[in-house]
Scaffold this motif. Structure first.
Motif, PDB file in Angstrom:
ATOM      1  N   ASN A  11       0.861  -1.291   0.120  1.00  0.00           N
ATOM      2  CA  ASN A  11      -0.009   0.158  -0.099  1.00  0.00           C
ATOM      3  C   ASN A  11       0.577   1.260  -0.130  1.00  0.00           C
ATOM      4  O   ASN A  11       2.005   1.191   0.202  1.00  0.00           O
ATOM      5  CB  ASN A  11      -1.008   0.070   1.093  1.00  0.00           C
ATOM      6  N   PHE A  26     -11.965   9.008  -2.100  1.00  0.00           N
ATOM      7  CA  PHE A  26     -11.520   8.047  -2.725  1.00  0.00           C
ATOM      8  C   PHE A  26     -12.610   6.959  -3.150  1.00  0.00           C
ATOM      9  O   PHE A  26     -12.258   6.118  -4.065  1.00  0.00           O
ATOM     10  CB  PHE A  26     -10.295   7.443  -2.021  1.00  0.00           C
ATOM     11  N   LEU A  31     -12.336   3.535  -5.222  1.00  0.00           N
ATOM     12  CA  LEU A  31     -11.828   2.478  -4.270  1.00  0.00           C
ATOM     13  C   LEU A  31     -13.011   1.964  -3.419  1.00  0.00           C
ATOM     14  O   LEU A  31     -13.853   2.645  -3.204  1.00  0.00           O
ATOM     15  CB  LEU A  31     -10.707   3.264  -3.740  1.00  0.00           C
ATOM     16  N   THR A  62      -8.256  -0.841  -4.558  1.00  0.00           N
ATOM     17  CA  THR A  62      -8.794  -0.854  -5.986  1.00  0.00           C
ATOM     18  C   THR A  62      -9.732  -1.842  -6.515  1.00  0.00           C
ATOM     19  O   THR A  62      -9.638  -3.001  -5.723  1.00  0.00           O
ATOM     20  CB  THR A  62      -7.504  -0.747  -6.912  1.00  0.00           C
ATOM     21  N   ASP A  64      -9.657  -4.077  -8.558  1.00  0.00           N
ATOM     22  CA  ASP A  64      -8.889  -5.323  -9.022  1.00  0.00           C
ATOM     23  C   ASP A  64      -8.510  -6.116  -7.733  1.00  0.00           C
ATOM     24  O   ASP A  64      -7.912  -6.939  -7.881  1.00  0.00           O
ATOM     25  CB  ASP A  64      -7.859  -5.242  -9.932  1.00  0.00           C
ATOM     26  N   SER A  67      -4.210  -2.978  -5.382  1.00  0.00           N
ATOM     27  CA  SER A  67      -3.585  -1.975  -4.737  1.00  0.00           C
ATOM     28  C   SER A  67      -4.425  -1.319  -3.665  1.00  0.00           C
ATOM     29  O   SER A  67      -5.700  -1.393  -3.940  1.00  0.00           O
ATOM     30  CB  SER A  67      -3.493  -0.802  -6.044  1.00  0.00           C
ATOM     31  N   ARG A  68      -3.635  -0.875  -2.807  1.00  0.00           N
ATOM     32  CA  ARG A  68      -4.201  -0.281  -1.485  1.00  0.00           C
ATOM     33  C   ARG A  68      -3.646   0.836  -1.073  1.00  0.00           C
ATOM     34  O   ARG A  68      -2.680   1.094  -1.330  1.00  0.00           O
ATOM     35  CB  ARG A  68      -4.068  -1.469  -0.451  1.00  0.00           C
ATOM     36  N   PHE A  98      -4.202   7.044 -10.899  1.00  0.00           N
ATOM     37  CA  PHE A  98      -5.467   5.706 -10.965  1.00  0.00           C
ATOM     38  C   PHE A  98      -5.709   5.852 -12.301  1.00  0.00           C
ATOM     39  O   PHE A  98      -5.794   6.950 -13.031  1.00  0.00           O
ATOM     40  CB  PHE A  98      -6.441   6.268 -10.028  1.00  0.00           C
ATOM     41  N   VAL A 100      -8.441   5.013 -15.191  1.00  0.00           N
ATOM     42  CA  VAL A 100      -9.789   5.249 -15.201  1.00  0.00           C
ATOM     43  C   VAL A 100     -10.454   5.017 -16.722  1.00  0.00           C
ATOM     44  O   VAL A 100      -9.557   5.150 -17.717  1.00  0.00           O
ATOM     45  CB  VAL A 100     -10.381   6.468 -14.583  1.00  0.00           C
TER      46      VAL A 100
END
Length: 147
Positions: A11, A26, A31, A62, A64, A67-68, A98, A100
């Motif tokens: 993270n 976020f 997220l 995220t 997927d 990711s944190r 990020f 998008v």
């Protein structure tokens, strides 16, 4: 002894004033809140060098799951400095980027919530459309839409 190998990045951490506002910001980006808790005690202070710290954290993930983002609000000791207004070319400056699907739509939504576009949305060759925005508490976030 075998050489240590990197496994992954767990993270990135950002210290904020309002955990609620940062979580909402976020979440709007996409997220999800994975968990929220208070971390305190001597053991935590030994890691950070802040002795008996008490900090409330919110872990954002995220879509997927790879990711944190760890959002932290220090209760004790209080925060001692503020880097949010430093220019983006300052040493140690933090920015999260990020990916998008629709940069125009997301920027429009974030601006309605008080975010500010730093420069403009630009196109890099035939690859990406990119921008920087300042969201809640002036946090700098990059957005990229692959073309």
């Amino acid at each position: 002894m075998a050489e240590s190998k990197l496994l992954r990045m767990d993270n990135v951490g950002i210290v904020v004033k309002s955990l609620d506002n940062a979580v909402a910001f976020f979440t709007e980006i996409g997220l999800k809140l994975e968990g929220r808790m208070v971390i305190e005690g001597e053991w935590a202070g030994r890691v950070t060098g802040l002795e008996n710290q008490r900090v409330e954290i919110a872990m954002m993930v995220t879509p997927d799951g790879h990711s944190r983002l760890e959002l932290s609000r220090f209760i004790d000791p209080p925060t001692v400095s503020d880097h949010r207004t430093a220019p983006v070319n300052s040493l140690g400056y933090l920015r999260a980027m990020f990916a998008v699907t629709d940069i125009d739509e997301l920027v429009s939504r974030l601006i309605k919530q008080g975010a500010q576009l730093v420069g403009e949305i630009v196109q890099y060759e035939n690859s990406y459309r990119l921008c920087y925005i300042r969201g809640t508490e002036g946090l700098l976030v990059g957005l990229a839409q692959q073309l």
